[in-house]
Design an enzyme around this catalytic site. Structure first.
Site, mmCIF file in Angstrom:
data_model
loop_
_atom_site.group_PDB
_atom_site.id
_atom_site.type_symbol
_atom_site.label_atom_id
_atom_site.label_comp_id
_atom_site.label_asym_id
_atom_site.label_seq_id
_atom_site.Cartn_x
_atom_site.Cartn_y
_atom_site.Cartn_z
ATOM 1 N N ARG A 87 -6.243 -6.842 3.787
ATOM 2 C CA ARG A 87 -5.616 -6.988 5.100
ATOM 3 C C ARG A 87 -5.600 -8.459 5.528
ATOM 4 N NH1 ARG A 87 -8.136 -1.797 6.716
ATOM 5 N NH2 ARG A 87 -6.425 -0.480 7.406
ATOM 6 N N ASP A 95 -6.400 -0.206 2.721
ATOM 7 C CA ASP A 95 -7.657 0.480 3.015
ATOM 8 C C ASP A 95 -8.846 -0.475 2.976
ATOM 9 O OD1 ASP A 95 -7.827 -0.098 0.378
ATOM 10 O OD2 ASP A 95 -8.150 1.948 -0.315
ATOM 11 N N CYS A 102 -37.088 -5.286 2.952
ATOM 12 C CA CYS A 102 -38.339 -4.515 2.984
ATOM 13 C C CYS A 102 -38.091 -3.068 3.418
ATOM 14 C CB CYS A 102 -39.363 -5.177 3.910
ATOM 15 S SG CYS A 102 -40.087 -6.648 3.150
ATOM 16 N N LYS A 160 0.655 4.759 -8.074
ATOM 17 C CA LYS A 160 1.138 5.228 -6.779
ATOM 18 C C LYS A 160 2.516 4.658 -6.433
ATOM 19 C CE LYS A 160 -3.222 6.292 -4.518
ATOM 20 N NZ LYS A 160 -4.152 6.015 -3.410
ATOM 21 N N GLY A 203 0.822 -1.206 0.000
ATOM 22 C CA GLY A 203 0.000 0.000 0.000
ATOM 23 C C GLY A 203 0.854 1.253 0.000
ATOM 24 N N ALA A 204 0.650 2.107 -0.971
ATOM 25 C CA ALA A 204 1.388 3.375 -1.048
ATOM 26 C C ALA A 204 0.400 4.528 -1.036
ATOM 27 C CB ALA A 204 2.272 3.423 -2.295
#
Ligand SMILES: [Zn+2]
Lengths: 665, 465
Positions: free
Chosen positions: A147, A142, A198, A97, A29-30
């Protein structure tokens, strides 16, 4: 040692500084946290080949052990990232990224080695062997799915993981190590919020109900593929069975209207169907409105006086859609609705084979959902919202700020120092007290058998922005939950030559012979493929049946016998070198010795230390709020307890210059 | 400005409470938007809303407008300043004025990541500003000149700034800046770091802020919560989801660094053996370091003479704070001394990040700010905040003159800085002229703001317009 390393060497001491420089770490992750973690790693010298190593030793290090920081992120840069992802600039929008992060962060330290990969961490190439190549993995993700995936891969590869997350002002960091601490999945994560069908389809009472209706029912019925049911909506016990059946028929009727797509009356037909005819039917169900306000019927013709021809409505809607901060009037919502239907129809007709999906950043789809949700809100007497607000609810946007990311990422890397210091002790087999550099203040905890001292004193850390007393709260790491389905199993590897004709029977035999299994079952990604009563698959080839595939597949072996040994999870991969394989089937278990303790024993061992915590890293805000009180207590008790354990050391000693204090180069 | 501040000297004090008038603008509003009312700021553009989307969703468009109009002064651009400059520039303030004319050294490159090898020998702020500017072209990032010029300036220089931040410097330099900022009625933050350890100090003079929280069954009383914090008003609003949100307006009052550095721990800590035991040794060590610097004009080295001096100082400080003798353990002392003067990015990121968060909230007039001393220990993951508050003498005296009670009680809730708004020449800082500090003659400066010392004019009455 360069002069620029002086600060880090002074604080960490030379042995740890060296270890940090030699390390090979993975950053998944960046984004918000990732940019900040990368900055900390680069500036602290992670994966920067030390100068004093010299060329000859560096060349002996294999690629998989080469000191470096590997960054994996599949996303591209968006304008709304720039308020916090400080490695990116406006000219980088739409670029990957990972690549831009490397480009910017490399300038912070010329000797750092960064390998940037614009890939999906679920990809097959990121298999267990890939993860095994790292000293440490940082999660800066994120979403829950990724994860959980990285958590499992790190357990399988037996690599420590530092998990982190932020929501608004909140943030948390958790260190995870197989067999030592809880894993990410040891505690159940809050289920995705879901509404009874409903409530969504017949009796909405909040804006979110109308937004879910527009996004998960109306939009896919008109422009998407309607066969799959959205996770946002479920049939629950409170739902009226009869009503659910009627709703099915209603949806069918809507599908026939799709045939009008592209014709000028399409928007009106849809409008009158969902805001007039369906509402009229609902109004007829008197018992439904005994304790509720009856919905109000809307009719496209009502608005006819305020518009000349449909072209103008579309134009008007397009202009209005730019004003996403304002709350549109009823007529304005209708105009935006018309223009969005027009735009989406054109796109559907242009490429008939590809159904559209709602995406909060796809303006046409957002315009449609916002206007349709507001129109429905009006029908049911619910307050209308601006498109900007609806975007947050429809797109599950989590507020994110630079400072929370910076704080959380800094704690991640401080945890990394702890883990690496702990690891170096393990490796060298020396007592922590004999290390002279920066004596950690919790050293004595080890000698006093302090519970919870794991991974060099690593902690579960939470940002605590609203407290007047603490910026952070901590909790000691706790041992794995003995019944955790993800981390309680033993992880091993199963290799197979890519051209092998091995069958499931071969695997069953191997497990019986090598590991002494009798009653057991095998679970693959597709479900249970073998158990004592399921022998249909035995003759199937492992590869053709898809039981083993390249990349990160897993097989779980469950002992069904009375003794019940812990589950065995086999990460499967193709053998790189076929000559090593078992001559019979080519199937090869690794390592050679696999020890499977009995479930019973494992539970008993851990029970003494197991704690009753249920936190979820994914939802930092709720968890932080929920546990702050407890943690506060814990943290204080921890301090008091620690002090109690400490031997009275009343006299303040002058610290001698024993060589521990650095450093003049 | 003064019109919005409850003028303490003339406000009646009833039952120990000060009657605080409801004002449309809080006490700090003039500060936060630099003399212009926030209503005159034109709304955010669509571009700004798109860029700042994720943060506006947290603190709202109004707070973002306040942030957008804020001018910030940042003194020192080492590792901490680097983080603060980054965070505030990203947040979208109006301008960032940086003062750091020290020449870049090779050591700086380790933690000050806006600097490159080719910058060695150049003035630090000038070298880094173009790279900070790249983070957000909407922010005006400029150099504020030389530090030696800053410390002889009076409050008129500080008046245009909505917040003043000073890092890394010794306590005397920080106090000079703090004093001048206080005279200008401007919030002041100080911060410092040594390896794994760091601190944040806040003197927001007087600050009003709003906290939103889910309404509980317990009524929030309009009263004092602590020595320094009071609840001014409570309103309720109904949310879309049917829940009720409580909007609580509070006020915190502050004292300058020079007083905080000699203030005792708050009564709730002193009164609890458990709390007292958990006060980190970092606090006396930081005070000892300030004293060491004041006496010797430098940080302690690793000679045994310095270590003896420092250890003695720290021991005295711990005693002064009434900490149990076991607090100051030799292993901590060793670790602290080892870390003195070192800059590492993770600590800078935490301390600088937390300070930035506070500044952003102060500008937006939201959330509880630090009151007033925060300690960070990145080795043991501790981050405690203590209110080290002593009433500034003018407040204490003014209050005593009004109702005859002892300053310790009467000062509660006393509005901020009313003395400072026109405070030149009242004699209070006569012995603390910037010139006196800059040449190192600071022997008695520590006494200037002690509550026990009478103001120079001997009356204790503050001149108000
Ligand atoms: Zn687990």
């Amino acid at each position: 040692m360069q002069r620029r390393d002086r600060g880090i060497a002074q604080s960490l001491g030379l042995p740890l500084t060296k270890r940090v420089k030699e390390s090979r770490v993975l950053l998944v992750g960046a984004g918000g946290i990732g940019c900040e973690v990368l900055k900390n790693l680069v500036c602290s010298g992670f994966g920067s080949l030390p100068q004093y190593y010299g060329g000859e030793i560096a060349s002996e290090i294999s690629d998989m052990r080469r000191p470096e920081i590997v960054v994996v992120d599949m996303d591209t840069i968006d304008l709304s990232n720039l308020n916090r992802q400080f490695l990116f600039r406006k000219q980088h929008i739409k670029k990957y990224k990972a690549l831009v992060a490397k480009e910017t962060a490399s300038q912070f330290n010329p000797s750092v080695n960064i390998d940037a990969q614009s890939g999906n961490i679920f990809d097959d190439k990121y298999d267990v062997a890939f993860f095994e190549g790292f000293d440490l993995v940082f999660n800066a993700l994120d979403n829950l799915a990724a994860r959980r995936h990285v958590n499992k891969m790190c357990l399988a590869a037996d690599v420590p993981l530092i998990e982190s997350g932020t929501t608004g002002f909140n943030g948390q960091v958790q260190a995870i190590k197989k067999g030592v601490t809880e894993c990410y999945d040891c505690n159940p994560k809050p289920a995705q919020k879901s509404f009874p069908i409903c409530t969504i389809r017949s009796t909405p009472s909040q804006p979110i109900h109308c937004i879910v209706w527009a996004k998960s029912y109306l939009f896919p019925e008109l422009f998407g593929t309607s066969e799959e049911d959205s996770a946002d909506v479920t049939v629950t016990e409170v739902d009226n069975v009869e009503e659910v059946a009627k709703l099915r028929i209603e949806a069918e009727a809507l599908k026939t209207i799709r045939g009008l797509m592209g014709k000028s009356e399409f928007a009106q037909a849809v409008f009158d169907k969902v805001f007039r005819d369906d509402i009229e039917r609902l109004r007829g169900m008197e018992e439904m409105w005994l304790s509720r306000r009856k919905p109000e019927v809307l009719c496209f013709e009502q608005f006819a006086p305020s518009m000349d021809k449909s072209e103008d409505v579309v134009e008007r809607g397009r202009a209005l859609a730019m004003k996403d901060q304002a709350i549109w009037s009823l007529a304005e919502n209708l105009a935006v609705f018309s223009s969005a239907v027009d735009a989406l129809s054109n796109r559907t007709l242009a490429s008939p084979g590809t159904p559209l999906e709602f995406d909060k950043d796809d303006k046409d789809t957002l315009d449609f959902v916002a206007s349709a949700a507001n129109l429905r809100s009006h029908v049911f007497g619910i307050p209308l919202n601006s498109e900007w607000e609806i975007k947050q609810m429809a797109g599950n946007i989590i507020p994110a700020i630079a400072t929370s990311n910076a704080l959380t990422a800094s704690l991640s890397v401080l945890e990394a120092f702890k883990i690496m210091r702990g690891a170096s002790f393990e490796q060298k087999g020396v007592s922590k007290l004999t290390i002279s550099h920066v004596a950690p203040t919790h050293n004595y905890m080890v000698t006093n058998g302090k519970e919870g001292f794991m991974l060099g004193g690593s902690k579960m850390v939470f940002l605590n922005s609203r407290s007047t007393e603490r910026m952070i709260t901590t909790q000691n790491l706790v041992p794995p939950q003995p019944d955790c389905a993800v981390c309680s199993p033993v992880y091993a590897k199963l290799r197979i030559p890519s051209n092998s004709s091995a069958t499931l029977q071969d695997l069953v035999t191997l497990l019986q012979e090598k590991l002494g299994y009798e009653d057991f079952s095998i679970q693959a990604d597709v479900g249970i493929i073998y158990d004592p009563d399921l022998e249909d698959n035995l003759e199937k080839g492992m590869i053709p049946a898809g039981y083993i595939k390249a990349g990160n597949g897993f097989l779980t072996v469950v002992d069904e016998g009375d003794e019940g040994r812990v589950d065995l999870v086999l990460s499967t991969s193709f053998t790189p070198n076929t000559t090593e394989a078992d001559p019979e089937s080519g199937l090869q278990l690794m390592p050679e010795e696999i020890s499977l303790p009995s479930k019973h024993k494992s539970v008993a061992e851990s029970n003494g230390q197991a704690m009753t915590t249920t936190e979820a890293t994914g939802d930092a805000s709720k968890v932080a709020a929920h546990f702050n009180a407890k943690r506060k207590r814990d943290a204080e008790e921890e301090v008091v307890g620690a002090k109690k354990r400490a031997k009275a050391d009343e006299e303040v000693m002058v610290v001698e210059d024993d060589g521990a204090i650095l450093l003049d180069d | 400005m003064a019109a919005n501040v409850p003028t303490g000297a003339t406000e009646p004090i009833i039952n120990g409470t000060i009657n605080l008038p409801e004002t449309t603008n809080g006490a700090m509003s003039g500060v936060a938007v630099n003399g212009t009312s926030s209503t005159t700021v034109p709304g955010l553009s669509a571009d700004e809303i798109a860029l700042y989307d994720r943060q506006i969703r947290l603190w709202g468009a109004q707070a973002q407008e306040r942030i957008r109009s804020a001018n910030i002064l940042l003194v020192s651009l080492r590792a901490l300043g680097t983080e603060i400059a980054k965070n505030l520039t990203l947040a979208g303030i109006s301008s960032l004025t940086i003062i750091d004319d020290d020449l870049v050294t090779e050591e700086d490159l380790g933690a000050q990541y806006f600097l490159r090898e080719e910058d060695i020998g150049k003035p630090r702020a000038a070298a880094a500003i173009p790279r900070i500017q790249e983070l957000n072209p909407r922010v005006n990032v400029v150099s504020g000149g030389r530090l030696s010029d800053l410390i002889v300036r009076d409050q008129t220089f500080y008046a245009p700034f909505d917040c003043v931040i000073a890092c890394d410097h010794d306590s005397m330099t920080l106090s000079v800046i703090n004093t001048a900022a206080r005279f200008a009625n401007r919030p002041f933050y100080a911060a410092g770091m040594h390896g794994f350890y760091g601190y944040i100090f806040a003197d927001l003079v007087g600050h009003e802020f709003v906290i939103e929280r889910e309404k509980s069954n317990i009524v929030t009383p309009i009263a004092f919560e602590t020595l320094t914090r009071s609840v001014l008003s409570v309103t309720t609003k109904k949310e879309n989801n049917g829940k009720n949100t409580e909007i609580v307006k509070k006020q915190e009052i502050y004292c300058p660094l020079i007083l905080a550095n000699t203030s005792p721990l708050p009564p709730d800590v002193l009164g609890s053996r458990r709390k007292l035991k958990s006060v980190p040794a970092l606090l006396p060590c930081l005070r000892a370091l300030f004293d060491f610097q004041r006496t010797y004009g430098r940080l302690p080295g690793h000679t045994s003479q310095d270590l003896v001096v420092f250890t003695t100082l720290a021991t005295n400080k711990a005693r002064e704070l009434q900490l149990p003798s076991e607090t100051l353990r030799s292993d901590f002392l060793r670790s602290f001394i080892q870390n003195i003067g070192a800059e590492i990015v993770p600590t800078a990121a935490f301390v600088g990040g937390r300070l930035s968060e506070d500044v952003i909230n102060v500008l937006g007039k939201r959330e509880q700010p630090i009151q007033n001393f925060a300690l960070f220990d990145g080795d043991s993951f501790e981050g405690r905040i203590y209110s080290l508050y002593s009433a500034p003498p003018e407040i204490a005296m003014a209050t005593a003159g009004l109702d005859g009670t002892m300053p310790m009680e009467g000062m509660i809730g006393m509005p901020n800085g009313m003395l400072m708004t026109n405070g030149v020449g009242n004699g209070l800082i006569g012995s603390n002229t910037p010139a006196g500090v800059s040449n190192g003659n600071a022997a008695d400066a520590g006494m200037v703001f002690r509550p026990t010392s009478a103001p120079a004019d001997g009356t204790g009455v503050v001149n108000l317009d």
